[in-house]
Design a protein around this motif. Structure first.
Motif, PDB file in Angstrom:
ATOM      1  N   ASP A  74     -11.586  22.699 -22.847  1.00 14.58           N
ATOM      2  CA  ASP A  74     -11.256  21.934 -21.649  1.00 14.58           C
ATOM      3  C   ASP A  74     -11.818  20.532 -21.757  1.00 14.58           C
ATOM      4  O   ASP A  74     -12.958  20.332 -22.170  1.00 14.58           O
ATOM      5  CB  ASP A  74     -11.836  22.617 -20.398  1.00 14.58           C
ATOM      6  CG  ASP A  74     -11.068  23.891 -20.056  1.00 14.58           C
ATOM      7  OD1 ASP A  74      -9.941  24.046 -20.569  1.00 14.58           O
ATOM      8  OD2 ASP A  74     -11.597  24.716 -19.306  1.00 14.58           O
ATOM      9  N   TYR A  75     -11.015  19.568 -21.366  1.00 10.58           N
ATOM     10  CA  TYR A  75     -11.506  18.183 -21.397  1.00 10.58           C
ATOM     11  C   TYR A  75     -10.998  17.426 -20.187  1.00 10.58           C
ATOM     12  O   TYR A  75     -10.063  17.841 -19.500  1.00 10.58           O
ATOM     13  CB  TYR A  75     -11.072  17.496 -22.700  1.00 10.58           C
ATOM     14  CG  TYR A  75      -9.576  17.304 -22.836  1.00 10.58           C
ATOM     15  CD1 TYR A  75      -8.944  16.173 -22.298  1.00 10.58           C
ATOM     16  CD2 TYR A  75      -8.793  18.235 -23.506  1.00 10.58           C
ATOM     17  CE1 TYR A  75      -7.579  15.993 -22.424  1.00 10.58           C
ATOM     18  CE2 TYR A  75      -7.431  18.061 -23.642  1.00 10.58           C
ATOM     19  CZ  TYR A  75      -6.819  16.934 -23.096  1.00 10.58           C
ATOM     20  OH  TYR A  75      -5.468  16.763 -23.212  1.00 10.58           O
ATOM     21  N   ILE A  76     -11.645  16.298 -19.950  1.00 14.45           N
ATOM     22  CA  ILE A  76     -11.251  15.415 -18.849  1.00 14.45           C
ATOM     23  C   ILE A  76     -10.702  14.140 -19.464  1.00 14.45           C
ATOM     24  O   ILE A  76     -11.301  13.566 -20.377  1.00 14.45           O
ATOM     25  CB  ILE A  76     -12.458  15.088 -17.938  1.00 14.45           C
ATOM     26  CG1 ILE A  76     -13.029  16.387 -17.357  1.00 14.45           C
ATOM     27  CG2 ILE A  76     -12.041  14.150 -16.812  1.00 14.45           C
ATOM     28  CD1 ILE A  76     -14.347  16.195 -16.637  1.00 14.45           C
ATOM     29  N   LYS A  77      -9.566  13.720 -18.970  1.00 14.74           N
ATOM     30  CA  LYS A  77      -8.940  12.505 -19.483  1.00 14.74           C
ATOM     31  C   LYS A  77      -9.597  11.286 -18.842  1.00 14.74           C
ATOM     32  O   LYS A  77      -9.643  11.156 -17.621  1.00 14.74           O
ATOM     33  CB  LYS A  77      -7.444  12.541 -19.153  1.00 14.74           C
ATOM     34  CG  LYS A  77      -6.635  11.435 -19.788  1.00 14.74           C
ATOM     35  CD  LYS A  77      -6.425  11.684 -21.259  1.00 14.74           C
ATOM     36  CE  LYS A  77      -5.473  10.637 -21.841  1.00 14.74           C
ATOM     37  NZ  LYS A  77      -5.377  10.729 -23.317  1.00 14.74           N
ATOM     38  N   SER A 109      -7.924   6.480 -22.512  1.00 20.49           N
ATOM     39  CA  SER A 109      -7.402   7.012 -23.768  1.00 20.49           C
ATOM     40  C   SER A 109      -8.363   8.004 -24.410  1.00 20.49           C
ATOM     41  O   SER A 109      -8.115   8.501 -25.507  1.00 20.49           O
ATOM     42  CB  SER A 109      -7.109   5.872 -24.744  1.00 20.49           C
ATOM     43  OG  SER A 109      -8.298   5.144 -25.013  1.00 20.49           O
ATOM     44  N   PHE A 110      -9.483   8.282 -23.710  1.00 19.62           N
ATOM     45  CA  PHE A 110     -10.487   9.217 -24.229  1.00 19.62           C
ATOM     46  C   PHE A 110     -10.264  10.624 -23.673  1.00 19.62           C
ATOM     47  O   PHE A 110      -9.747  10.797 -22.560  1.00 19.62           O
ATOM     48  CB  PHE A 110     -11.902   8.776 -23.841  1.00 19.62           C
ATOM     49  CG  PHE A 110     -12.375   7.541 -24.540  1.00 19.62           C
ATOM     50  CD1 PHE A 110     -12.911   7.604 -25.818  1.00 19.62           C
ATOM     51  CD2 PHE A 110     -12.295   6.309 -23.915  1.00 19.62           C
ATOM     52  CE1 PHE A 110     -13.363   6.460 -26.452  1.00 19.62           C
ATOM     53  CE2 PHE A 110     -12.740   5.160 -24.549  1.00 19.62           C
ATOM     54  CZ  PHE A 110     -13.270   5.228 -25.823  1.00 19.62           C
ATOM     55  N   GLN A 111     -10.682  11.602 -24.462  1.00 17.55           N
ATOM     56  CA  GLN A 111     -10.788  12.982 -23.995  1.00 17.55           C
ATOM     57  C   GLN A 111     -12.272  13.318 -23.942  1.00 17.55           C
ATOM     58  O   GLN A 111     -12.961  13.272 -24.963  1.00 17.55           O
ATOM     59  CB  GLN A 111     -10.070  13.940 -24.966  1.00 17.55           C
ATOM     60  CG  GLN A 111      -8.569  13.721 -25.024  1.00 17.55           C
ATOM     61  CD  GLN A 111      -7.900  14.583 -26.085  1.00 17.55           C
ATOM     62  OE1 GLN A 111      -8.579  15.246 -26.864  1.00 17.55           O
ATOM     63  NE2 GLN A 111      -6.582  14.556 -26.136  1.00 17.55           N
ATOM     64  N   TYR A 118     -15.130  15.903 -23.504  1.00  7.84           N
ATOM     65  CA  TYR A 118     -15.493  17.314 -23.581  1.00  7.84           C
ATOM     66  C   TYR A 118     -16.954  17.449 -23.134  1.00  7.84           C
ATOM     67  O   TYR A 118     -17.874  17.334 -23.946  1.00  7.84           O
ATOM     68  CB  TYR A 118     -15.334  17.842 -25.013  1.00  7.84           C
ATOM     69  CG  TYR A 118     -13.895  17.897 -25.478  1.00  7.84           C
ATOM     70  CD1 TYR A 118     -13.171  19.084 -25.426  1.00  7.84           C
ATOM     71  CD2 TYR A 118     -13.264  16.759 -25.968  1.00  7.84           C
ATOM     72  CE1 TYR A 118     -11.852  19.137 -25.860  1.00  7.84           C
ATOM     73  CE2 TYR A 118     -11.946  16.807 -26.408  1.00  7.84           C
ATOM     74  CZ  TYR A 118     -11.234  17.982 -26.345  1.00  7.84           C
ATOM     75  OH  TYR A 118      -9.931  18.041 -26.777  1.00  7.84           O
ATOM     76  N   LEU A 132     -16.814  12.696 -26.951  1.00  8.81           N
ATOM     77  CA  LEU A 132     -15.586  12.007 -26.580  1.00  8.81           C
ATOM     78  C   LEU A 132     -14.678  12.020 -27.808  1.00  8.81           C
ATOM     79  O   LEU A 132     -15.156  11.953 -28.944  1.00  8.81           O
ATOM     80  CB  LEU A 132     -15.863  10.557 -26.188  1.00  8.81           C
ATOM     81  CG  LEU A 132     -16.551  10.294 -24.840  1.00  8.81           C
ATOM     82  CD1 LEU A 132     -17.019   8.845 -24.776  1.00  8.81           C
ATOM     83  CD2 LEU A 132     -15.602  10.595 -23.685  1.00  8.81           C
ATOM     84  N   LYS A 184     -11.139  10.099 -29.277  1.00  7.37           N
ATOM     85  CA  LYS A 184     -10.093   9.082 -29.090  1.00  7.37           C
ATOM     86  C   LYS A 184      -9.308   8.976 -30.388  1.00  7.37           C
ATOM     87  O   LYS A 184      -9.839   8.602 -31.428  1.00  7.37           O
ATOM     88  CB  LYS A 184     -10.704   7.731 -28.738  1.00  7.37           C
ATOM     89  CG  LYS A 184      -9.651   6.645 -28.446  1.00  7.37           C
ATOM     90  CD  LYS A 184     -10.338   5.350 -28.044  1.00  7.37           C
ATOM     91  CE  LYS A 184      -9.300   4.320 -27.584  1.00  7.37           C
ATOM     92  NZ  LYS A 184      -8.396   3.896 -28.655  1.00  7.37           N
ATOM     93  N   GLU A 196     -14.005  11.435 -33.238  1.00 13.12           N
ATOM     94  CA  GLU A 196     -14.978  12.102 -32.381  1.00 13.12           C
ATOM     95  C   GLU A 196     -16.214  11.227 -32.207  1.00 13.12           C
ATOM     96  O   GLU A 196     -16.766  10.700 -33.174  1.00 13.12           O
ATOM     97  CB  GLU A 196     -15.360  13.450 -32.998  1.00 13.12           C
ATOM     98  CG  GLU A 196     -16.256  14.299 -32.109  1.00 13.12           C
ATOM     99  CD  GLU A 196     -16.490  15.687 -32.672  1.00 13.12           C
ATOM    100  OE1 GLU A 196     -17.678  16.097 -32.766  1.00 13.12           O
ATOM    101  OE2 GLU A 196     -15.495  16.356 -33.034  1.00 13.12           O
TER     102      GLU A 196
END
Length: 290
Positions: free
Chosen positions: A191-194, A197-199, A201, A207, A209, A213
């Motif tokens: 699961d990640y949060i947007k 342009s980054f994810q 975790y 992060l 992009k 990592e």
């Protein structure tokens, strides 16, 4: 093994399982029928011999319905019920046929039952009337119905198939549950949060992009979680320090600014994201969604 493969394997095993069960039941029933016919023909032969008849033909034994069979003769005959009971019992035992059965001697002319009896392992269920009264010469058919065959429905081979495929299906279900559990764990970890342009975790302190990592320290991660939960809102310094450092008892005044600076550097690759210092108040994570 993928979920699709597990379902395919389980489906195939179930179909094959029932196919083999049906096949075994059919084969077993055919084999049983053949044994009954052979045994009844010998019963007919011995009855004719007991009536001093060695030339008359025994007509084909007919399976009337499941577990019921008819023995017919070319000529009329006479016999004593005692002989019938004894001959049937001896031949059925030799052919290893079920011990629970009902025998009816039916008159050809009017289909009336001239004599009948029931044999069982249990004495109370065995009924053999009028054994000494001879049946006069007449046209007779002898019908036998086997009862309580349910207990011997499955042969040893069939039971072996049941056990084997039960183990296979159980094995497939165990693999499926384990795979499902692993997938769930991976899903939770994935699961990640947007953020632009980054994810982000949070559970893995990183992060991502464009497949790159970026590792985060625990404090950086905790701070970013607070900002992400309150985008474009000012978060006071006191609130940040309290929520991130309150369990540690010691807080160095410049620690917050140091971690904010580190976060800025890691987020600078996206111009749509700004970690702004609101002088004398706190910080704000500005996210331009355009």
């Amino acid at each position: 093994m993928s979920r699709k493969s597990i379902f395919s394997f389980t489906y195939f095993a179930i179909v094959l399982f029932f196919f083999l069960i049906v096949s075994c039941s059919i084969e077993e029933n055919d084999e049983f029928t053949e044994r009954v016919k052979i045994s009844l023909r010998e019963v007919g032969n011995q009855l004719l011999l007991s009536d001093q008849d060695s030339t008359s033909l025994i007509l084909p034994v007919i399976a009337l319905e499941q577990s019921k069979y008819r023995l017919s003769f070319q000529s009329e005959l006479s016999f004593q019920p005692d002989d019938l009971v004894s001959i049937v019992h001896k031949n059925f035992r030799k052919s290893e046929l079920p011990k629970h059965y009902r025998v009816e001697v039916v008159q050809c002319t009017d289909s009336e039952v001239a004599y009948s009896y029931q044999m069982s392992v249990d004495e109370e269920s065995t009924i053999i009337p009028c054994m000494s009264r001879i049946l006069p010469k007449n046209c007779y058919t002898i019908e036998v119905r086997f009862i309580r065959r349910a207990s011997s429905l499955f042969s040893k081979t069939t039971i072996a198939y049941i056990m084997f495929f039960s183990v296979l299906i159980l094995f497939a279900l165990i693999i499926y549950k384990r795979k499902k559990s692993e997938t769930k764990d991976q899903s939770n970890n994935g699961d990640y949060i947007k953020i632009g342009s980054f994810q982000f975790y949070a559970g893995q302190n990183k992060l991502i992009k464009e497949a790159v990592e970026i590792s985060l320290s625990k404090k950086e991660c905790e701070l970013l979680e607070i900002f992400v939960a309150n985008p474009n809102q000012i978060i006071k310094r006191d609130e940040l320090t309290k929520r991130v450092w309150e369990d540690q008892g010691v807080f160095v005044g410049r620690s917050l600014d140091t971690y904010i600076s580190k976060l800025r550097k890691k987020l600078k690759e996206d111009d749509a994201i700004k970690l702004t210092n609101i002088h004398g108040v706190g910080y704000k994570l500005e996210i331009n969604k355009d």
